[in-house]
Design a protein around this motif. Structure first.
Motif, mmCIF file in Angstrom:
data_model
loop_
_atom_site.group_PDB
_atom_site.id
_atom_site.type_symbol
_atom_site.label_atom_id
_atom_site.label_comp_id
_atom_site.label_asym_id
_atom_site.label_seq_id
_atom_site.Cartn_x
_atom_site.Cartn_y
_atom_site.Cartn_z
ATOM 1 N N LEU A 104 0.834 -1.205 0.000
ATOM 2 C CA LEU A 104 0.000 0.000 0.000
ATOM 3 C C LEU A 104 0.868 1.254 0.000
ATOM 4 O O LEU A 104 1.831 1.360 0.759
ATOM 5 N N VAL A 127 -3.649 4.166 -2.195
ATOM 6 C CA VAL A 127 -4.615 4.604 -1.191
ATOM 7 C C VAL A 127 -4.831 6.103 -1.360
ATOM 8 O O VAL A 127 -3.875 6.878 -1.243
ATOM 9 N N ASP A 139 -7.237 4.108 6.525
ATOM 10 C CA ASP A 139 -7.222 3.392 5.251
ATOM 11 C C ASP A 139 -6.137 2.321 5.199
ATOM 12 O O ASP A 139 -6.141 1.474 4.294
ATOM 13 N N TYR A 140 -5.228 2.365 6.166
ATOM 14 C CA TYR A 140 -4.145 1.383 6.212
ATOM 15 C C TYR A 140 -4.411 0.295 7.250
ATOM 16 O O TYR A 140 -3.524 -0.503 7.542
ATOM 17 N N ASN A 144 -2.309 -6.398 4.122
ATOM 18 C CA ASN A 144 -1.440 -5.919 3.056
ATOM 19 C C ASN A 144 -0.102 -6.639 3.114
ATOM 20 O O ASN A 144 0.194 -7.362 4.067
#
Length: 357
Positions: A104, A127, A139-140, A144
């Motif tokens: 990401l 993102v 958003d993280y 991932n």
């Protein structure tokens, strides 16, 4: 397609900024330092023993590693060096992003990240930054294969607080989180205080910007001892002798001259803050850049046309024809005289534009 082309690895390449060589030009397009390197670098260059060039350099780059470890108060085993931060980042992508899960990084950030991912066949997802070009840390909070944060970010210049960086680290302790701090000396908070707390943190910096060494190509990273060992294993398997003899000698000289470094950075920051206000007075929208460049737009001017008209006047800035930022220009901070010439051009340009309406 010819038969031999079927197995070629094809990517859309990274496009570096122009390197023009025009008389009387003002070059504000590649975030280079407008001031020369430390006088200690010049002295080291003049006194360099050319006989050393017949021998391979130290593959461990010990002299430079030790100088960096001393300057940043870490152990030498926590330092990795490479040919510019691009080389360091490429080695990090190759070493750590191998899970098959997407890496990401922001949709508006250093445009080499997706190139490396494509070259190394690493899945990735971008993102979106918010409307102010800031990271939304939530958003993280998802599965991932690794995270890359440029802080301060490029090309926006915006810097996230250490609380945001740590929050993302805290929620992603099962992957490597790279914090790309190419511009950290001009503002923002370095993630270095978090090194002892998060063994999955890798911090990448460079001598190119704040120490005026872009032409020598010296980058480095700080991380946990295990992470650095893994990086070196890959580097030695790829190219054992990455740092040249002159680069090691001049790099040490640059790192050790703290007084000159601080003086130069201070001048750039002062010029940046002055130019921010002058551009805003001309109607430009300018964020709170913490880097050695400004990211600006003007509601009444078309960015690409202004970019081309500046070039005709031998003033070079950077334009990105990309979604969300195609009405912005990135302007490197030059000397006060260079920035005054830019401002004079813009005043005349805006005056003519207003007269034609």
């Amino acid at each position: 397609m010819r038969p031999w082309e079927s197995n070629i690895r094809k990517v859309v390449p990274y496009v570096p900024g122009e390197q023009p060589n025009q008389p009387h030009m003002i070059k504000l397009n590649t975030n280079e330092n407008p001031y020369p390197p430390s006088p200690a670098v010049t002295e080291s260059l003049y006194t360099f023993d050319a006989d050393k060039l017949r021998m391979y350099p130290d593959p461990a780059a010990k002299s430079l590693v030790d100088a960096l470890a001393k300057r940043y108060k870490v152990e030498p085993e926590q330092v990795f060096t490479g040919v510019g931060s691009d080389d360091v980042l490429a080695m990090a992508f190759l070493t750590f992003f191998n899970s098959g899960k997407p890496v990401l990084f922001a949709d508006i950030t250093y445009s080499f990240y997706d190139v490396w991912a494509e070259v190394f066949r690493i899945p990735y997802q971008t993102v979106p930054l918010d409307e102010r070009f800031r990271i939304c840390k939530e958003d993280y909070y998802r599965e991932n294969g690794g995270i890359v944060l440029a802080n301060p970010n490029a090309p926006t210049g915006e810097a996230e607080g250490l609380d945001v960086v740590e929050d993302i680290l805290r929620h992603n302790q099962d992957v490597i989180v790279i914090v790309d701090e190419a511009y950290i000396d001009f503002g923002g908070e370095s993630a270095l205080p978090l090194l002892d707390k998060y063994e999955n943190l890798l911090i990448v910096q460079t001598l190119s910007k704040s120490r005026s060494m872009a032409g020598m190509r010296i980058g480095y990273a700080f991380g946990g001892k295990d992470a650095i060992r893994y990086l070196n294993d890959v580097k030695y398997s790829f190219n054992s002798y990455t740092m040249s003899q002159p680069a090691l000698a001049l790099g040490v000289a640059a790192v050790e001259d703290e007084a000159y470094f601080r003086e130069t950075v201070h001048k750039i920051i002062q010029t940046r803050e002055r130019v921010k206000q002058e551009l805003r007075a001309l109607g430009f929208v300018c964020g709170d850049s913490q880097s050695n460049f400004l990211f600006v737009t003007h509601p009444k001017l078309q960015a690409e046309r202004l970019f081309e008209d500046l070039k005709k006047a031998n003033i070079y800035v950077r334009y990105f024809k990309k979604p969300r930022i195609d009405q912005f220009l990135r302007i490197t901070i030059g000397t006060d005289d260079e920035m005054d010439e830019l401002l004079d051009f813009l005043r005349g340009y805006i005056s003519i534009a207003n007269d034609n309406r």
